[in-house]
Design an enzyme around this catalytic site. Structure first.
Site, PDB file in Angstrom:
ATOM      1  N   GLN A 254      11.010 -84.290 -67.102  1.00  8.50           N
ATOM      2  CA  GLN A 254      11.906 -84.444 -65.939  1.00  8.50           C
ATOM      3  C   GLN A 254      11.484 -85.637 -65.087  1.00  8.50           C
ATOM      4  O   GLN A 254      12.302 -86.329 -64.506  1.00  8.50           O
ATOM      5  CB  GLN A 254      11.874 -83.156 -65.096  1.00  8.50           C
ATOM      6  CG  GLN A 254      12.989 -83.057 -64.075  1.00  8.50           C
ATOM      7  CD  GLN A 254      12.879 -81.792 -63.226  1.00  8.50           C
ATOM      8  OE1 GLN A 254      12.114 -81.733 -62.276  1.00  8.50           O
ATOM      9  NE2 GLN A 254      13.634 -80.763 -63.579  1.00  8.50           N
TER      10      GLN A 254
ATOM     11  N   HIS B  11      15.373 -76.217 -53.786  1.00  6.63           N
ATOM     12  CA  HIS B  11      15.055 -77.338 -54.684  1.00  6.63           C
ATOM     13  C   HIS B  11      16.106 -78.435 -54.547  1.00  6.63           C
ATOM     14  O   HIS B  11      15.789 -79.619 -54.534  1.00  6.63           O
ATOM     15  CB  HIS B  11      15.034 -76.868 -56.142  1.00  6.63           C
ATOM     16  CG  HIS B  11      13.749 -76.218 -56.557  1.00  6.63           C
ATOM     17  ND1 HIS B  11      13.568 -74.877 -56.568  1.00  6.63           N
ATOM     18  CD2 HIS B  11      12.580 -76.753 -56.971  1.00  6.63           C
ATOM     19  CE1 HIS B  11      12.346 -74.594 -56.985  1.00  6.63           C
ATOM     20  NE2 HIS B  11      11.717 -75.719 -57.238  1.00  6.63           N
TER      21      HIS B  11
ATOM     22  N   PRO C 113      12.330 -75.423 -66.639  1.00  7.67           N
ATOM     23  CA  PRO C 113      13.360 -75.274 -67.677  1.00  7.67           C
ATOM     24  C   PRO C 113      12.711 -74.970 -69.028  1.00  7.67           C
ATOM     25  O   PRO C 113      11.721 -75.602 -69.394  1.00  7.67           O
ATOM     26  CB  PRO C 113      14.027 -76.660 -67.710  1.00  7.67           C
ATOM     27  CG  PRO C 113      13.596 -77.350 -66.455  1.00  7.67           C
ATOM     28  CD  PRO C 113      12.266 -76.783 -66.088  1.00  7.67           C
TER      29      PRO C 113
HETATM   30  N1  LIG Z   1      14.882 -70.702 -65.273  1.00  2.00           N
HETATM   31  C1  LIG Z   1      15.032 -72.010 -65.119  1.00  2.00           C
HETATM   32  N2  LIG Z   1      15.936 -72.671 -65.853  1.00  2.00           N
HETATM   33  C2  LIG Z   1      16.104 -74.001 -65.717  1.00  2.00           C
HETATM   34  N3  LIG Z   1      15.411 -74.761 -64.853  1.00  2.00           N
HETATM   35  C3  LIG Z   1      14.493 -74.148 -64.080  1.00  2.00           C
HETATM   36  C4  LIG Z   1      14.247 -72.752 -64.174  1.00  2.00           C
HETATM   37  N4  LIG Z   1      13.284 -72.423 -63.276  1.00  2.00           N
HETATM   38  C5  LIG Z   1      12.944 -73.570 -62.644  1.00  2.00           C
HETATM   39  N5  LIG Z   1      13.663 -74.609 -63.125  1.00  2.00           N
HETATM   40  C6  LIG Z   1      13.603 -76.026 -62.696  1.00  2.00           C
HETATM   41  O1  LIG Z   1      12.254 -76.445 -62.743  1.00  2.00           O
HETATM   42  C7  LIG Z   1      11.961 -77.295 -61.635  1.00  2.00           C
HETATM   43  C8  LIG Z   1      10.825 -76.640 -60.856  1.00  2.00           C
HETATM   44  O2  LIG Z   1      10.450 -77.421 -59.773  1.00  2.00           O
HETATM   45  P1  LIG Z   1       9.166 -76.990 -58.860  1.00  2.00           P
HETATM   46  O3  LIG Z   1       8.978 -78.041 -57.855  1.00  2.00           O
HETATM   47  O4  LIG Z   1       9.336 -75.595 -58.383  1.00  2.00           O
HETATM   48  O5  LIG Z   1       8.090 -76.915 -59.988  1.00  2.00           O
HETATM   49  P2  LIG Z   1       6.666 -77.435 -60.226  1.00  2.00           P
HETATM   50  O6  LIG Z   1       6.544 -78.894 -60.322  1.00  2.00           O
HETATM   51  O7  LIG Z   1       6.082 -76.649 -61.363  1.00  2.00           O
HETATM   52  O8  LIG Z   1       5.936 -77.125 -58.968  1.00  2.00           O
HETATM   53  P3  LIG Z   1       5.300 -75.921 -58.471  1.00  2.00           P
HETATM   54  O9  LIG Z   1       4.178 -75.510 -59.403  1.00  2.00           O
HETATM   55  O10 LIG Z   1       4.907 -76.625 -57.305  1.00  2.00           O
HETATM   56  O11 LIG Z   1       6.361 -74.878 -58.370  1.00  2.00           O
HETATM   57  C9  LIG Z   1      13.271 -77.456 -60.871  1.00  2.00           C
HETATM   58  O12 LIG Z   1      13.960 -78.578 -61.327  1.00  2.00           O
HETATM   59  C10 LIG Z   1      14.027 -76.184 -61.253  1.00  2.00           C
HETATM   60  O13 LIG Z   1      15.429 -76.292 -61.174  1.00  2.00           O
END
Ligand SMILES: Nc1ncnc2c1ncn2[C@@H]1O[C@H](COP(=O)(O)OP(=O)(O)OP(=O)(O)O)[C@@H](O)[C@H]1O
Length: 360
Positions: free
Chosen positions: A104, A320, A131
Site C-alpha cells: 500500500q 482512516h 487487507p
Molecule cells: N478487513 C479489511 N479489509 C480490507 N482492508 C482492511 C481491513 N482491515 C484494515 N484494512 C486496511 O488496512 C489499513 C490499516 O491501516 P492502519 O493505519 O490501521 O494500519 P497499520 O499501519 O497496521 O497501523 P497500526 O498497526 O498502526 O494499526 C487501512 O487502509 C484499512 O482500510
C-alpha cells in the site's frame, strides 16, 4: 516544485500507520520532503513497527530518498525523495508484517516510476487489521482499474501471524496520469463469491464452519442469488503453520466490487468468522453502497492525484478515511467535499491535481 518540508501529525484522528504510508507515498510522487511526527501515537506500541520500517526502507530504495528516523519504534521520520525508479525490488520482513500494507505504501509511487516494477515481499499475507491478499486481488484491483491503474499480485505462499513466511510478488505498470473515477452508480446487486481457507494442522471442519455460516446468512437475506464460497486448504512454508479466515466479494451490474473478510485469531471460531464477514458485506449491499468501508481510505490518494473530479458513494466515513483526507489535502492542496444523497449515503468527491508522470 515546492521544496518546503511538510509536517504531518501522525497522531491525528486514527493515529495509526496509514498517515505515514500516505504521507510518504505522496512525498515520493510530488517530490515534496515530508516530516511525520508522533508516528502511530494512538497505538499501544507507538512508532514504526516492522511493517512500517520495511515499507519506508523499500520506498527509500525506489525513490533514492534521504531518510532520517527510520529505526524500529521511531516516532519521527524525515523523508526527502529524489527520483522514482522501477525495476526489481525485494523485501524480507522476517515477521508476520502485512505484505499488503507494505505494498500500500509503495504502489502509488511505482505508478509514477520510469519503468515497470516487480516487488517480491516476505511476511504475512492474511493479517488482522489489514487487507488480506484476496481483498487486494479481488476488490482493490477492480476498483483501481477505474483510475486506469494496472497491477498484478501473485501469492506464492500464504503466511499468517505469528510466523509470517508468506511470499508475494507485485507487478506494477507505470502510467502517464491517473484518470478520475466515478463509483456512484450501484446498479443491481449481482452475486457473492468467496473462499474460506485453513492451513497447517487445522482440520477442514474450520473451513466448512466458516463457509456454512456465511452461506446461511447470505441465503437468509437473498434467497434467489447464487453464492459460491469455496473451502480451500492453503499451502504454507511449514506444515505446522496454522491459519484460517474468510474473504467474500460482492459484485453489482454496474461493476461495483465490494469485499469483507475476517482472519482467525489464535482460537478460530469458524461459524463466528463466517457470520461476521457475511453480515458486514450484506450491510453494504442492503444500503446499495458502491465502496466498502475499507476501500474508502484506500481510494483517497488516487482521487487526489487523478485528472478531474472523482466521486464515490459510500457509508459513513471511517477515521482512516478522514485521516487519509487530512494527509492528501495537506500534501496536494485538493479539497474533498462530503455530500449526502436522498437516502443519507455519503457522496465523497474531489477534483484531483492530475499529476503527470515525469518519466513517460
Ligand atoms: N478487513 C479489511 N479489509 C480490507 N482492508 C482492511 C481491513 N482491515 C484494515 N484494512 C486496511 O488496512 C489499513 C490499516 O491501516 P492502519 O493505519 O490501521 O494500519 P497499520 O499501519 O497496521 O497501523 P497500526 O498497526 O498502526 O494499526 C487501512 O487502509 C484499512 O482500510
Amino acid at each position: 516544485m515546492n521544496n518546503s518540508v511538510v509536517e504531518i501529525d501522525g497522531s491525528f484522528l486514527e493515529g495509526g500507520g496509514q498517515a505515514l504510508r500516505n504521507a510518504l507515498s505522496l512525498s515520493a510522487i510530488l517530490k515534496r520532503p515530508v516530516r511525520v511526527v508522533k508516528i502511530r501515537a494512538n497505538r499501544p506500541q507507538p512508532g514504526l513497527s516492522h511493517q512500517h520500517l520495511h515499507g519506508v526502507n523499500l520506498l527509500r530504495d525506489i525513490t533514492n530518498a534521504n531518510v532520517t528516523g527510520n529505526q524500529l519504534r521511531s516516532t519521527e521520520l524525515q523523508f526527502m525523495p529524489t527520483t522514482i525508479s522501477g525495476g526489481s525490488f525485494k523485501v524480507e520482513t522476517g515477521t508476520a508484517a502485512s505484505i499488503t500494507l507494505v505494498y500500500q505504501m509503495i504502489m502509488p509511487a511505482l505508478l509514477y516510476a520510469d519503468k515497470p516494477s516487480r516487488t517480491t515481499a516476505g511476511g504475512g499475507t492474511n493479517v488482522s487489521f489489514s487487507p488480506q491478499v484476496e481483498y487486494m486481488q479481488q476488490v482493490l484491483q477492480p476498483n483501481l482499474k477505474r483510475f486506469g491503474i494496472c497491477f498484478d499480485l501473485k501469492v506464492l505462499k500464504h503466511g499468517f501471524y505469528p510466523r509470517g513466511d508468506g511470499r508475494c510478488e507485485l507487478a506494477v505498470e507505470p502510467l502517464r496520469s491517473l484518470k478520475a473515477a466515478e463509483l456512484i452508480d450501484f446498479g443491481r446487486f449481482s452475486g457473492f463469491e468467496g473462499i474460506a481457507y485453513y492451513s497447517g494442522r487445522l482440520p477442514k471442519s474450520v473451513g466448512d464452519d466458516m463457509q456454512h455460516a456465511a452461506k446461511r446468512e447470505i441465503h437468509r437475506l437473498w434467497t434467489n442469488y447464487d453464492c459460491t464460497i469455496d473451502v480451500i486448504k492453503y499451502d504454507t512454508a511449514k506444515q505446522r503453520h496454522n491459519g484460517g479466515g474468510i474473504h467474500i466479494t460482492a459484485r453489482t451490474t454496474t461493476g461495483c466490487v465490494l469485499g469483507a473478510g475476517t482472519v482467525g485469531q489464535k482460537i478460530i471460531k469458524g461459524h463466528l468468522i463466517g457470520l461476521n464477514a457475511a453480515c458486514e458485506l450484506s450491510g453494504y449491499i442492503k444500503n446499495e453502497l458502491c465502496v466498502d468501508d475499507h476501500m474508502q481510505d484506500q481510494l483517497i490518494i488516487y482521487m487526489a492525484l487523478g485528472s478531474g473530479i472523482s466521486r464515490i458513494r459510500t457509508g459513513p466515513l471511517t477515521k482512516h478515511t478522514r485521516t487519509a483526507i487530512y494527509v492528501a489535502e495537506l500534501m496536494t492542496g485538493v479539497k474533498f467535499n462530503i455530500d449526502y444523497d436522498t437516502s443519507g449515503r455519503i457522496l465523497l468527491s474531489c477534483e484531483g491535481i492530475g499529476h503527470r508522470n515525469a518519466y513517460i
